[in-house]
Design a protein around this motif. Structure first.
Motif, PDB file in Angstrom:
ATOM      1  N   GLN A 392       0.820  -1.212   0.000  1.00 34.86           N
ATOM      2  CA  GLN A 392       0.000   0.000   0.000  1.00 34.86           C
ATOM      3  C   GLN A 392       0.858   1.267   0.000  1.00 34.86           C
ATOM      4  OE1 GLN A 392      -3.482   0.234  -0.179  1.00 34.86           O
ATOM      5  NE2 GLN A 392      -3.235  -1.929  -0.713  1.00 34.86           N
ATOM      6  N   PHE A 393       2.112   1.140   0.413  1.00 34.95           N
ATOM      7  CA  PHE A 393       3.003   2.302   0.435  1.00 34.95           C
ATOM      8  C   PHE A 393       3.184   2.908  -0.954  1.00 34.95           C
ATOM      9  CE2 PHE A 393       5.789  -1.287  -0.528  1.00 34.95           C
ATOM     10  CZ  PHE A 393       6.567  -0.791  -1.562  1.00 34.95           C
ATOM     11  N   ALA A 394       2.961   2.111  -2.007  1.00 33.80           N
ATOM     12  CA  ALA A 394       3.255   2.566  -3.362  1.00 33.80           C
ATOM     13  C   ALA A 394       2.214   3.539  -3.915  1.00 33.80           C
ATOM     14  CB  ALA A 394       3.368   1.360  -4.294  1.00 33.80           C
ATOM     15  N   VAL A 395       1.035   3.575  -3.310  1.00 32.01           N
ATOM     16  CA  VAL A 395      -0.040   4.418  -3.837  1.00 32.01           C
ATOM     17  C   VAL A 395       0.341   5.894  -3.716  1.00 32.01           C
ATOM     18  CG1 VAL A 395      -2.481   5.006  -3.657  1.00 32.01           C
ATOM     19  CG2 VAL A 395      -1.732   2.662  -3.207  1.00 32.01           C
ATOM     20  N   PHE A 396       0.267   6.614  -4.834  1.00 31.57           N
ATOM     21  CA  PHE A 396       0.556   8.046  -4.955  1.00 31.57           C
ATOM     22  C   PHE A 396       2.046   8.387  -4.854  1.00 31.57           C
ATOM     23  CE2 PHE A 396      -3.906   8.225  -3.322  1.00 31.57           C
ATOM     24  CZ  PHE A 396      -4.472   8.700  -4.492  1.00 31.57           C
ATOM     25  N   GLU A 397       2.911   7.360  -4.826  1.00 34.01           N
ATOM     26  CA  GLU A 397       4.344   7.628  -4.883  1.00 34.01           C
ATOM     27  C   GLU A 397       4.731   8.009  -6.319  1.00 34.01           C
ATOM     28  OE1 GLU A 397       7.047   7.368  -2.416  1.00 34.01           O
ATOM     29  OE2 GLU A 397       5.192   7.841  -1.339  1.00 34.01           O
ATOM     30  N   PRO A 398       5.824   8.759  -6.496  1.00 33.38           N
ATOM     31  CA  PRO A 398       6.287   9.061  -7.856  1.00 33.38           C
ATOM     32  C   PRO A 398       6.567   7.772  -8.629  1.00 33.38           C
ATOM     33  CG  PRO A 398       7.410  10.445  -6.259  1.00 33.38           C
ATOM     34  CD  PRO A 398       6.643   9.432  -5.468  1.00 33.38           C
ATOM     35  N   ASN A 399       5.997   7.673  -9.809  1.00 30.14           N
ATOM     36  CA  ASN A 399       6.102   6.452 -10.607  1.00 30.14           C
ATOM     37  C   ASN A 399       7.411   6.479 -11.400  1.00 30.14           C
ATOM     38  OD1 ASN A 399       5.606   4.099 -11.949  1.00 30.14           O
ATOM     39  ND2 ASN A 399       3.659   4.734 -12.854  1.00 30.14           N
ATOM     40  N   ASP A 400       8.492   6.134 -10.702  1.00 37.36           N
ATOM     41  CA  ASP A 400       9.802   6.197 -11.334  1.00 37.36           C
ATOM     42  C   ASP A 400      10.603   4.942 -11.001  1.00 37.36           C
ATOM     43  OD1 ASP A 400      10.448   6.530  -8.681  1.00 37.36           O
ATOM     44  OD2 ASP A 400      11.085   8.623  -8.873  1.00 37.36           O
ATOM     45  N   LEU A 401      11.859   4.945 -11.401  1.00 39.06           N
ATOM     46  CA  LEU A 401      12.713   3.778 -11.190  1.00 39.06           C
ATOM     47  C   LEU A 401      12.845   3.431  -9.715  1.00 39.06           C
ATOM     48  CD1 LEU A 401      14.612   1.681 -12.462  1.00 39.06           C
ATOM     49  CD2 LEU A 401      16.474   3.358 -12.243  1.00 39.06           C
ATOM     50  N   GLY A 402      12.890   4.444  -8.858  1.00 37.25           N
ATOM     51  CA  GLY A 402      13.011   4.189  -7.426  1.00 37.25           C
ATOM     52  C   GLY A 402      11.832   3.402  -6.885  1.00 37.25           C
ATOM     53  N   LEU A 403      10.622   3.752  -7.311  1.00 35.39           N
ATOM     54  CA  LEU A 403       9.432   3.024  -6.863  1.00 35.39           C
ATOM     55  C   LEU A 403       9.457   1.601  -7.386  1.00 35.39           C
ATOM     56  CD1 LEU A 403       6.666   2.949  -5.477  1.00 35.39           C
ATOM     57  CD2 LEU A 403       5.660   3.775  -7.619  1.00 35.39           C
ATOM     58  N   VAL A 446       1.481   3.454 -20.066  1.00 38.69           N
ATOM     59  CA  VAL A 446       0.976   2.934 -18.787  1.00 38.69           C
ATOM     60  C   VAL A 446       1.148   3.977 -17.693  1.00 38.69           C
ATOM     61  CG1 VAL A 446       1.345   1.197 -16.985  1.00 38.69           C
ATOM     62  CG2 VAL A 446       1.329   0.516 -19.388  1.00 38.69           C
ATOM     63  N   ARG A 447       2.314   4.603 -17.659  1.00 40.32           N
ATOM     64  CA  ARG A 447       2.571   5.626 -16.635  1.00 40.32           C
ATOM     65  C   ARG A 447       1.630   6.807 -16.787  1.00 40.32           C
ATOM     66  NH1 ARG A 447       7.841   4.816 -18.498  1.00 40.32           N
ATOM     67  NH2 ARG A 447       8.035   7.024 -19.108  1.00 40.32           N
ATOM     68  N   GLU A 448       1.275   7.155 -18.033  1.00 40.42           N
ATOM     69  CA  GLU A 448       0.364   8.276 -18.265  1.00 40.42           C
ATOM     70  C   GLU A 448      -1.026   8.001 -17.687  1.00 40.42           C
ATOM     71  OE1 GLU A 448       0.862  11.252 -19.437  1.00 40.42           O
ATOM     72  OE2 GLU A 448       3.001  10.911 -19.762  1.00 40.42           O
ATOM     73  N   LEU A 449      -1.363   6.736 -17.540  1.00 38.60           N
ATOM     74  CA  LEU A 449      -2.652   6.366 -16.945  1.00 38.60           C
ATOM     75  C   LEU A 449      -2.584   6.313 -15.426  1.00 38.60           C
ATOM     76  CD1 LEU A 449      -3.714   3.497 -19.392  1.00 38.60           C
ATOM     77  CD2 LEU A 449      -4.619   5.836 -19.307  1.00 38.60           C
ATOM     78  N   GLY A 450      -1.417   6.637 -14.865  1.00 39.42           N
ATOM     79  CA  GLY A 450      -1.259   6.608 -13.414  1.00 39.42           C
ATOM     80  C   GLY A 450      -1.085   5.210 -12.862  1.00 39.42           C
ATOM     81  N   GLN A 451      -0.651   4.280 -13.704  1.00 40.08           N
ATOM     82  CA  GLN A 451      -0.527   2.891 -13.284  1.00 40.08           C
ATOM     83  C   GLN A 451       0.935   2.498 -13.136  1.00 40.08           C
ATOM     84  OE1 GLN A 451      -2.533   0.576 -16.265  1.00 40.08           O
ATOM     85  NE2 GLN A 451      -4.543   1.485 -15.865  1.00 40.08           N
ATOM     86  N   VAL A 452       1.190   1.596 -12.192  1.00 43.34           N
ATOM     87  CA  VAL A 452       2.478   0.925 -12.097  1.00 43.34           C
ATOM     88  C   VAL A 452       2.188  -0.570 -12.099  1.00 43.34           C
ATOM     89  CG1 VAL A 452       2.478   1.114  -9.565  1.00 43.34           C
ATOM     90  CG2 VAL A 452       4.599   0.610 -10.779  1.00 43.34           C
ATOM     91  N   VAL A 453       2.777  -1.289 -13.041  1.00 44.97           N
ATOM     92  CA  VAL A 453       2.451  -2.696 -13.270  1.00 44.97           C
ATOM     93  C   VAL A 453       3.635  -3.568 -12.867  1.00 44.97           C
ATOM     94  CG1 VAL A 453       1.820  -4.433 -14.986  1.00 44.97           C
ATOM     95  CG2 VAL A 453       0.883  -2.104 -15.147  1.00 44.97           C
ATOM     96  N   THR A 454       3.340  -4.594 -12.077  1.00 44.83           N
ATOM     97  CA  THR A 454       4.356  -5.559 -11.651  1.00 44.83           C
ATOM     98  C   THR A 454       3.921  -6.949 -12.087  1.00 44.83           C
ATOM     99  OG1 THR A 454       4.868  -4.209  -9.710  1.00 44.83           O
ATOM    100  CG2 THR A 454       5.639  -6.490  -9.695  1.00 44.83           C
TER     101      THR A 454
END
Length: 477
Positions: A392-403, A446-454
């Protein structure tokens, strides 16, 4: 930021970027069953009804009669009465504004304050009190109230169940035996929802909807429910929630040759969230002091809990003893089980007097063979819920390499521990699981949609359902 003003070494605590994933609970049951409104409830320890000598006049409703000065009309000779409200509970008198009315006796002494069973204050006139006794001279105890119908109640022990739904009796027999079997076989926590009559759960959909708000439930059973409508409702609920499985009772009136009679709902993708058990079991009934036949779902739920605690949710809850079972309602031979096991019907069998669960399948059809075993379905649910809660920590975090790296590390560490526990198959972690969260799974669109996919892959261990030894003779030398 701290200030560093003098030379020296400074050691500071740096909180982790993300906490390790903790596995969720897997063996919290939800039971729905009949408890009649008029069941006999046990007494509350040390609580009894009392009588007090009254020194004021009462009207027909039990309220004090007031004189012209709005004071209680006193009488010379005290009369005994029990201070109770219309429901038979000890009561206190209030004025029009809801304030307690201080009552005085003839000598101006204050009234006596007494706590009732709900911790409310009962106001009675000053004087010595005496126990209310029955015709045999025994004190009349204050009884527990039966729990409200239609609401899930958390139960953590058999003793607690009795204070909410009563001890073994005809009005709660099936549910009481199921919950007792759950705790006796290793269960520790369940939610119980009662209905007053059996017809109310001919279709338990409304009652099951109440379980949707109880997120921790992972096992659902309606002990004794054997119709297609009931089974469909329970399966649909578990499939909708996606984090729980159904334990179904097969119809004990059907013989082992009647697959569709035992299991009225066919195998399907949705039914991979359910496991059905047959036949019913015999247990000792404290009411009749003799063996009685009951549905096995409560005991099976307890076995799930015991298996999870001793081995892990990934281990199939089979080849396990049904504690408290005296026998099965009908003996099933190996040849008869040959016709039931492929149809997803888990058989309970007697081996030299020991009653064991001898099946570990779901009701998944052949197109959904990945979830053929109940351990696979439950372990997959466990992984999904644990990863969901732990990221849950990932929600609203910057969607970048660090995340992406944090997600990959957090999930990877969790799965590594699962592999070490024996839940995942593979000689090395790389062969047991993978976690991919990078630019390939998260392109610009994908990032433009506000998504991070694992992307996660796991090799879940499967039970050794068929243990085969091939033996040949060799020439001795």
């Amino acid at each position: 930021m701290p200030q560093y003003l003098s030379p020296g070494v400074y050691v500071e605590y740096v909180p982790p970027a993300s906490l390790p994933i903790a596995g969720v609970a897997t063996s919290i049951a939800g039971f729905i069953g009949v408890v009649a409104d008029d069941v006999t409830m046990p007494p509350r320890p040390g609580q009894f009804y009392f009588e007090f000598p009254s020194q004021f006049q009462l009207d027909d409703n039990g309220n004090p009669v007031l004189n012209d000065e709005d004071e209680p009309e006193l009488i010379v000779d005290p009369i005994p009465f029990v201070v109770k409200d219309k429901e038979g509970k000890p009561a206190f008198f209030e004025d029009d504004e809801g304030n307690s009315v201080p009552l005085l006796d003839a000598d101006g002494n204050p009234t006596v304050f007494v706590k009732d069973k709900d911790e409310k204050t009962a106001l009675v006139t000053y004087g010595s009190h005496v126990l209310v006794k029955d015709n045999e001279g025994n004190p009349v105890p204050v009884l527990y109230d039966v729990a409200d119908a239609g609401e899930p109640i958390l139960i953590t022990s058999w003793e607690e169940f009795k204070t909410k739904f009563g001890d073994f009796q005809e009005g709660n027999k099936i549910l009481a035996h199921a919950v007792y079997g759950f705790f006796f076989n290793g269960g520790t926590r369940c939610h119980v929802l009662r209905v007053a009559t059996a017809t109310e759960i001919d279709d338990p959909s409304d009652e099951l909807e109440k379980f949707e708000a109880v997120d921790e439930i992972t096992i659902v059973a309606v002990p004794g429910a054997v119709s297609d409508i009931q089974h469909n409702a329970i399966i649909a609920h578990c499939a909708k929630m996606g984090d729980r499985v159904a334990i179904l009772d097969g119809d004990q009136t059907q013989g082992p040759g009647s697959v569709n009679g035992i299991r009225p709902v066919g195998r399907s993708q949705q039914a991979s969230y359910a496991a059905i058990y047959y036949p019913w079991i015999k247990v000792f009934d404290p009411v009749t002091k003799a063996p009685d036949t009951i549905p096995p779902s409560g005991h099976i739920a307890g076995i799930y809990a015991r298996n999870d605690a001793t081995r892990g949710v990934f281990k199939a809850p089979a080849n396990e003893v049904v504690v408290n079972a005296l026998d099965v309602s009908r003996s099933i031979s190996k040849a008869q089980q040959d016709g039931l096991n492929p149809e997803g019907i888990n058989v309970i069998r007697s081996f030299k007097g020991t009653i064991k669960v001898w099946g570990a399948r779901t009701m998944a059809d052949d197109a959904n063979a990945d979830f053929r075993y109940i351990s696979t379905r439950r372990y997959f649910n466990y992984l999904v819920e644990s990863i969901n809660d732990g990221t849950q920590f990932a929600v609203f975090e910057p969607n970048d390499l660090g995340l992406w790296q944090r997600i990959k590390r957090t999930v990877g560490d969790f799965l590594l521990n699962e592999w070490r526990s024996g839940a995942l198959f593979g000689e090395t972690p790389d062969k047991a699981f993978f976690v991919k969260c990078d630019a390939e799974t998260n392109p610009k669109e994908v990032r433009e949609l506000g998504q991070v996919v694992t992307l996660i892959g796991v090799a879940i261990v499967k039970p050794a359902e068929f243990v085969i030894f091939r033996i040949q003779q060799t020439a001795g030398e």
